[in-house]
Design an enzyme around this catalytic site. Structure first.
Site, PDB file in Angstrom:
ATOM      1  N   MET A 268       0.842  -1.200   0.000  1.00 44.64           N
ATOM      2  CA  MET A 268       0.000   0.000   0.000  1.00 44.64           C
ATOM      3  C   MET A 268       0.880   1.254   0.000  1.00 44.64           C
ATOM      4  SD  MET A 268      -3.425  -0.899   2.084  1.00 44.64           S
ATOM      5  CE  MET A 268      -2.772  -0.627   3.724  1.00 44.64           C
TER       6      MET A 268
ATOM      7  N   HIS B 281       9.373  -3.493   3.313  1.00 43.20           N
ATOM      8  CA  HIS B 281       8.922  -3.697   1.933  1.00 43.20           C
ATOM      9  C   HIS B 281      10.115  -4.002   1.013  1.00 43.20           C
ATOM     10  CE1 HIS B 281       5.674  -0.834   3.461  1.00 43.20           C
ATOM     11  NE2 HIS B 281       4.973  -1.875   3.071  1.00 43.20           N
TER      12      HIS B 281
HETATM   13  P1  AMP Z   1       1.510  -2.972   3.539  1.00 42.68           P
HETATM   14  O1  AMP Z   1       2.031  -1.956   2.573  1.00 42.68           O
HETATM   15  O2  AMP Z   1       1.628  -2.561   4.966  1.00 42.68           O
HETATM   16  O3  AMP Z   1       0.161  -3.505   3.168  1.00 42.68           O
HETATM   17  O4  AMP Z   1       2.491  -4.218   3.447  1.00 42.68           O
HETATM   18  C1  AMP Z   1       2.832  -4.762   2.209  1.00 42.68           C
HETATM   19  C2  AMP Z   1       3.665  -5.996   2.436  1.00 42.68           C
HETATM   20  O5  AMP Z   1       4.822  -5.672   3.180  1.00 42.68           O
HETATM   21  C3  AMP Z   1       2.922  -7.081   3.236  1.00 42.68           C
HETATM   22  O6  AMP Z   1       3.220  -8.355   2.669  1.00 42.68           O
HETATM   23  C4  AMP Z   1       3.508  -6.931   4.608  1.00 42.68           C
HETATM   24  O7  AMP Z   1       3.466  -8.109   5.384  1.00 42.68           O
HETATM   25  C5  AMP Z   1       4.948  -6.572   4.259  1.00 42.68           C
HETATM   26  N1  AMP Z   1       5.599  -5.925   5.406  1.00 42.68           N
HETATM   27  C6  AMP Z   1       5.153  -4.858   6.112  1.00 42.68           C
HETATM   28  N2  AMP Z   1       5.991  -4.590   7.131  1.00 42.68           N
HETATM   29  C7  AMP Z   1       6.985  -5.522   7.067  1.00 42.68           C
HETATM   30  C8  AMP Z   1       8.139  -5.793   7.858  1.00 42.68           C
HETATM   31  N3  AMP Z   1       8.450  -5.054   8.932  1.00 42.68           N
HETATM   32  N4  AMP Z   1       8.928  -6.824   7.507  1.00 42.68           N
HETATM   33  C9  AMP Z   1       8.618  -7.602   6.419  1.00 42.68           C
HETATM   34  N5  AMP Z   1       7.550  -7.394   5.644  1.00 42.68           N
HETATM   35  C10 AMP Z   1       6.737  -6.375   5.957  1.00 42.68           C
END
Ligand code: AMP
Length: 279
Positions: free
Chosen positions: A30, A37
């Site tokens: 997102m 990420h």
């Molecule tokens: P989001 O943009 O928050 O929806 O996350 C996008 C992707 O990044 C999802 O697969 C999350 O699980 C992953 N993600 C977010 N924070 C972390 C983190 N600290 N370590 C690893 N992956 C992450």
């Protein structure tokens, strides 16, 4: 850096890369990108693949009282980070590319999407996640997609989704990236006040202590109770701290029901944080 903003341009781009023999890895996000990420991008690059980062703040996965309007949007910084990491393209669709006029189809989820964790506190969340993920997989026809263990229930939900519906995209799990004090990186950490930020690592510390106690032979119930008390004593409003089976997410009573995953969600100030670790 190639920025694609329509489903058609994504499809054409992927078709051309596949014709060159490339493996496609999609990194659904997102935006408001951080090193967590970027770890997902690097996991794709490690497979020698063509890595496409999707950036879409998906309205259907936010509840009515959640932070859709205030969710951080930082496209230029995101583009710079994906470029620096060596990602190959960004897919940044307008809402009508995902939800065209008249859109009326959803996926009904059970199993790990219905176990009384995030689904209890965000009842429409996984339906929104599953819908956007299914759309992104169908539009990209990616061979693989990387997902973070940070959102552990989501990881189990999308893994089942892709397998159950033969979506053709295999999920690659990526371990959680953390700050040096243990706080899991999250786009929502920018909401934390200075005081809240100081308390936030308590979540990870409590998870570790709870896992350690279970490994040392304490009963799951009493270890979880003690972990919950520590989180509340630090000033959090606790939604849940639970020990669950690592793939079904069903409740577990002892290590012999394992492998066990500890999952937590709690609010500090106005910020809701989630985290999890293996026991
Ligand atoms: P989001 O943009 O928050 O929806 O996350 C996008 C992707 O990044 C999802 O697969 C999350 O699980 C992953 N993600 C977010 N924070 C972390 C983190 N600290 N370590 C690893 N992956 C992450």
């Amino acid at each position: 850096m190639i920025v694609l903003d329509t489903a058609k341009s994504l499809q054409d781009h992927v078709r051309a890369r596949k014709a060159e023999g490339k493996t496609i890895v999609l990194v659904p996000t997102m935006g408001a990108l951080h090193e967590g990420h970027i770890a997902l991008v690097k996991a794709g690059l490690a497979r020698n693949a063509h890595v496409i980062v999707s950036i879409f703040v998906n309205p259907t996965q936010f509840g009515p009282s959640e932070d859709l309007s205030s969710y951080p949007r930082t496209f230029e910084a995101d583009r710079t980070k994906v470029t620096a990491a060596g990602g190959h393209a960004i897919y940044s669709p307008a809402a009508d590319q995902i939800y065209p006029p008249g859109f009326c189809t959803t996926i009904r989820l059970e199993g790990p999407a219905s176990v009384g964790l995030e689904d209890k506190f965000r009842p429409t969340h996984f339906q929104g996640v599953a819908t956007v993920v299914a759309k992104l997989f169908a539009q990209s026809r990616a061979d693989f997609a990387t997902f973070g263990e940070k959102d552990y229930q989501q990881l189990q939900v999308v893994t089942r989704l892709s397998r159950d519906l033969d979506l053709g995209t295999q999920i690659i799990p990526v371990p959680t990236l953390r700050e040096s004090d243990g706080l899991a990186l999250s786009s929502r950490n920018v909401y934390l006040s200075k005081a809240d930020r100081a308390i936030a690592p308590t979540l990870h510390i409590a998870l570790q202590a709870t896992a350690e106690a279970i490994r040392a032979g304490r009963s799951v119930a009493s270890a979880v109770l003690e972990g919950s008390s520590a989180i509340k004593a630090a000033g959090f409003a606790l939604d849940y701290l639970e020990a669950r089976h690592a793939s079904s997410l069903d409740p577990v009573a002892s290590l012999s029901d394992g492998p066990i995953r500890l999952l937590v969600a709690a609010k500090i100030g106005k910020t809701r944080l989630i985290d999890n670790i293996a026991v």
